[in-house]
Design an enzyme around this catalytic site. Structure first.
Site, PDB file in Angstrom:
ATOM      1  N   SER A  19      -9.283  -1.958   3.874  1.00 34.32           N
ATOM      2  CA  SER A  19      -9.664  -0.864   2.975  1.00 34.32           C
ATOM      3  C   SER A  19      -9.776  -1.293   1.521  1.00 34.32           C
ATOM      4  O   SER A  19     -10.390  -0.599   0.720  1.00 34.32           O
ATOM      5  CB  SER A  19      -8.665   0.297   3.089  1.00 34.32           C
TER       6      SER A  19
ATOM      7  N   LYS B  38      -4.109   1.263  -2.971  1.00 31.84           N
ATOM      8  CA  LYS B  38      -5.404   1.852  -3.318  1.00 31.84           C
ATOM      9  C   LYS B  38      -5.579   1.833  -4.838  1.00 31.84           C
ATOM     10  O   LYS B  38      -4.638   1.555  -5.588  1.00 31.84           O
ATOM     11  CB  LYS B  38      -5.474   3.308  -2.839  1.00 31.84           C
TER      12      LYS B  38
END
Length: 215
Positions: A124, A163
């Site tokens: 990701s 993230k």
């Protein structure tokens, strides 16, 4: 406070400290015995166990040189950075019982005394160069000190994730660096905690995937 040492125990402890400073690894039981004229490895082991019982050293019975001096930093230019294997849900802090490994790093590479490593899992964040199996260095940081777009580690529902951090319309948004994944709206989660800012990355070409971060 540790218990007082016998004369022999004190000499052995001093030898351990001197040996570690010179060699960066511990002497073996046979080397200790040779140094003090002790023929029985069992007797040497008993002296080491006495030092451990009194709180001066920590022993790893599975290793022949498994001795660590307690409460003493023999290399002040280095700092030990733990690797956490899981992030417990609903807990305000990382727990020592969840440490699965650790590395000694130069202090110039680590700017926070409570920094730690987490291992990435998944793709990701590949757009930011963070790949599956990488160790990311996290330095605990207050949420109001994080700048938009910085890479952070956070706990979401009992799992850790890495993230990019954004704040939009009063809500925290965690964005992946891979268009295959959607941004995460933090208000959708009951259990959220910012663990810190990601400040470094370490990659093994042959890695043991022990501690993981969800993709």
């Amino acid at each position: 406070m540790p218990e007082a040492l016998t004369k022999v125990e004190r000499r052995i402890l001093d030898y351990l400290i001197e040996y570690l400073r010179k060699n960066t690894y511990q002497p073996s039981i046979r080397e200790i015995g040779k140094r003090f004229g002790i023929k029985s490895t069992k007797t040497v082991s008993e002296h080491l166990q006495a030092l451990a019982d009194k709180g001066y050293i920590e022993r790893d019975a599975s290793r022949s040189r498994g001795v660590r001096i307690m409460g003493m930093n023999l290399y002040p230019e280095m700092v030990r950075v733990p690797v956490y294997g899981k992030i417990a849900a609903g807990r305000p802090a990382l727990l020592a019982e969840d440490v699965v490994d650790g590395f000694e790093l130069d202090r110039k590479l680590v700017h926070a005394p409570d920094a730690f490593f987490l291992r990435a899992e998944g793709d990701s964040m590949e757009g930011m160069g963070i790949l599956d199996g990488d160790l990311v260095l996290v330095e605990p940081t207050a949420q109001d000190e994080i700048q938009p777009g910085e890479i952070v580690a956070a706990r979401l529902g009992g799992k850790a994730t890495v993230k990019r951090y954004f704040s939009r319309d009063g809500s925290v948004v965690l964005e992946p660096a891979n268009t295959s994944y959607a941004p995460i709206l933090v208000h959708d989660y009951e259990d959220f905690s910012l663990l810190g800012r990601v400040t470094g990355l370490f990659r093994r070409f042959t890695a043991d995937h022990t501690a993981t971060i969800g993709g």
